[in-house]
Enzyme design. Structure first.
Site, mmCIF file in Angstrom:
data_model
loop_
_atom_site.group_PDB
_atom_site.id
_atom_site.type_symbol
_atom_site.label_atom_id
_atom_site.label_comp_id
_atom_site.label_asym_id
_atom_site.label_seq_id
_atom_site.Cartn_x
_atom_site.Cartn_y
_atom_site.Cartn_z
ATOM 1 N N GLU A 7 0.823 -1.221 0.000
ATOM 2 C CA GLU A 7 0.000 0.000 0.000
ATOM 3 C C GLU A 7 0.848 1.258 0.000
ATOM 4 O OE1 GLU A 7 -4.174 -1.216 2.174
ATOM 5 O OE2 GLU A 7 -3.145 0.550 2.903
ATOM 6 N N LYS A 36 -13.288 1.598 -1.434
ATOM 7 C CA LYS A 36 -14.228 1.870 -0.332
ATOM 8 C C LYS A 36 -15.405 2.676 -0.867
ATOM 9 C CE LYS A 36 -11.085 1.962 3.687
ATOM 10 N NZ LYS A 36 -10.585 2.704 4.827
ATOM 11 N N HIS A 68 8.575 -26.794 -0.060
ATOM 12 C CA HIS A 68 7.910 -27.893 -0.752
ATOM 13 C C HIS A 68 6.752 -27.393 -1.596
ATOM 14 C CE1 HIS A 68 10.335 -30.733 1.567
ATOM 15 N NE2 HIS A 68 10.247 -29.789 2.499
HETATM 16 O O1 PA5 Z 1 -3.260 1.457 5.837
HETATM 17 C C1 PA5 Z 1 -4.381 1.910 5.692
HETATM 18 O O2 PA5 Z 1 -4.627 3.122 5.852
HETATM 19 C C2 PA5 Z 1 -5.550 1.024 5.324
HETATM 20 O O3 PA5 Z 1 -5.172 -0.248 4.995
HETATM 21 C C3 PA5 Z 1 -6.523 0.977 6.500
HETATM 22 O O4 PA5 Z 1 -5.850 0.489 7.633
HETATM 23 C C4 PA5 Z 1 -7.732 0.101 6.226
HETATM 24 O O5 PA5 Z 1 -8.339 0.476 5.024
HETATM 25 C C5 PA5 Z 1 -8.736 0.214 7.363
HETATM 26 O O6 PA5 Z 1 -9.062 1.555 7.551
HETATM 27 P P1 PA5 Z 1 -9.691 2.098 8.895
HETATM 28 O O7 PA5 Z 1 -8.717 1.899 9.992
HETATM 29 O O8 PA5 Z 1 -9.952 3.536 8.617
HETATM 30 O O9 PA5 Z 1 -10.948 1.337 9.121
#
Ligand code: PA5
Length: 475
Positions: A301, A444, A330
């Site tokens: 990410e 989202k 394996h």
């Molecule tokens: O790293 C990030 O920002 C995302 O992966 C969020 O952690 C994930 O989308 C969950 O978001 P939130 O904590 O707002 O529910």
């Protein structure tokens, strides 16, 4: 754990061995010293970018090892009360709000923790629900008693559909079972102003912990997101933070030879520039299996971006892959050894496992089995780790090893902070925004539109008017 003692801390220092990234060990695909020297300036610049931005903007996570004294005390007191009152502890969250607690639980608790008798566990049974698979929710409800469960709802944005769906299901159950007292079974971890969870927390008087400004989801394990679940499990969260602070100190130089996080970032970026688009994370320890999941989110990410900070199109990033030694020897190692030259393998290797299992003598009439007797499983896994690194190098495949003296709270804090710094340095080298996630947000928003959330009408129209599927492509 003696983390206040300097000698002990130094004995727990993580090290990075990158011999097998070099030409001398892997042949033509490896780096020459001169290749890494050429990256010295870029590395020093990345170091400066990270150093100058510490604690600012979305880099609030750099200060977590230092600025949470009061919060840690509150977490410890809350955790103690949770352990006393509840039989089960369930984290509701996803992505950065779940992967850290999962990784730490897996690394530091008994590998069959929930199956242990209560007297052999330091905390309640522990579950992290990081999906909205209805079968999984139903399965959870089959094994817990909601009225004896503390639910820790974690969401930075306070808006994520998955987490809020889980909240709705659980809150409904709790309200039916406990009426007004339902709020005593919920702890919220969220932003102090933004989002819906903070509103709900205030309305219902939930015990609440805040995710500090400047700490994004995937960089949040060392704040209440990860510290509360860890403390509930009876883990030493002060030692985790001390480990992170120690690694921060180790990484305070702009030189690849002295700063392990910078070295890892340079090795990976240099490899990516030569087409190594796949980064395999391969711990030789079941306890670190789910640390790979946490790392994969952090790396994917943060670096998977299509535009630089100057607005230039880019498309950078490396696909992280999870693998487990020896299990995946394996399954995957054949590909790593003979498939495309598109991978860098990172081993997480352990010097001292927390237990030793002796292999008894036996089968003396079958020498091919008998040779194992008298060794330990510790020796075997270490030998297999070494053999795989060697075989990969011999096949010309770049790999390097992060050595952990042992797996404990301190070394885990070191490892997570190292990976966070490595990611920040790599992002700086690519000149991208390491800390945003527009691709995740897009998904989202499409979900909100499809489920009819107010304000997403236009998005819904856009989705509905998208090209209809063609039957001829369905078999
Ligand atoms: O790293 C990030 O920002 C995302 O992966 C969020 O952690 C994930 O989308 C969950 O978001 P939130 O904590 O707002 O529910």
């Amino acid at each position: 754990m003696n983390y206040r003692n300097k000698e002990w801390r130094n004995s727990m220092r993580l090290t990075v061995d990158y011999n097998n990234m070099m030409k001398k060990f892997v042949g033509n695909d490896g780096f020459k010293d001169v290749d890494l020297n050429e990256m010295k300036e870029a590395a020093a610049d990345a170091f400066d970018v990270v150093a100058e931005n510490r604690g600012k903007g979305m880099m609030g996570w750099t200060e977590l090892p230092y600025n949470q004294k009061e919060i840690v005390e509150d977490i410890l007191a809350t955790a103690k009360a949770v352990r006393r009152k509840f039989k089960y502890f369930v984290v509701l969250g996803i992505g950065g709000s779940a992967l850290g607690p999962i990784a730490v639980f897996n690394a530091l608790c008994h590998l069959h923790y929930n199956d242990l008798a209560p007297s052999k566990r330091k905390g309640p049974k522990f579950y992290v629900e990081d999906n909205v698979d209805p079968e999984r929710m139903a399965a959870l409800l089959d094994v817990i008693e909601p009225e004896k469960t503390c639910f820790n709802v974690i969401t930075k944005s306070g808006a994520t559909s998955e987490t809020m769906t889980q909240y709705l299901v659980i809150n409904d159950l709790l309200t039916k079972a406990l009426g007004d007292k339902a709020s005593e079974n919920i702890i919220a971890t969220t932003d102090h102003v933004k989002g819906n969870l903070i509103k709900l927390a205030k309305q219902n008087n939930y015990k609440t912990f805040y995710i500090p400004d400047g700490v994004g989801g995937r960089f949040s394990e060392l704040c209440p997101v990860g510290l509360l679940p860890a403390a509930v499990l009876g883990l030493d969260i002060k030692a985790m933070l001390a480990g992170a602070a120690y690694m921060d100190g180790v990484c305070n130089k702009p030189s690849i030879a002295k700063n392990p996080a910078l070295a890892c970032a340079v090795l990976q970026v240099a490899a990516m520039k030569r087409g190594k688009n796949v980064g395999v994370m391969m711990p030789y320890a079941d306890s670190l299996k789910l640390m790979s999941d946490w790392y994969c989110q952090l790396w994917a990410e943060s670096l998977g971006k299509n535009v630089t900070l100057d607005g230039e199109p880019c498309n950078v990033g490396q696909t992280p892959v999870k693998s487990l030694g020896v299990t995946d020897q394996h399954s995957q190692v054949q590909l790593y050894t003979e498939g495309p030259f598109d991978k860098v393998v990172t081993f997480l290797s352990i010097k001292n496992y927390r237990t030793e299992v002796k292999i008894p003598h036996g089968c003396e009439d079958i020498p091919d089995v008998a040779f194992l007797g008298g060794h330990t499983m510790n020796e075997l896994i270490a030998a297999e780790n070494r053999a795989t690194a060697y075989a990969l190098a011999k096949a010309g495949r770049q790999n390097y090893t992060i050595w952990l003296p042992e797996v404990n709270e301190f070394t885990l804090g070191e490892l997570m902070y190292l990976f966070e710094l490595q990611t920040a340095y790599a992002g700086a080298m690519f000149n991208i925004d390491t800390f945003n996630q527009p691709g995740v947000e897009a998904g989202k928003q499409a979900t909100y539109a499809l489920l009819g959330k107010n304000g997403y009408e236009e998005k819904r129209k856009e989705l509905e008017s998208a090209t209809a599927v063609e039957e001829k492509y369905i078999v």
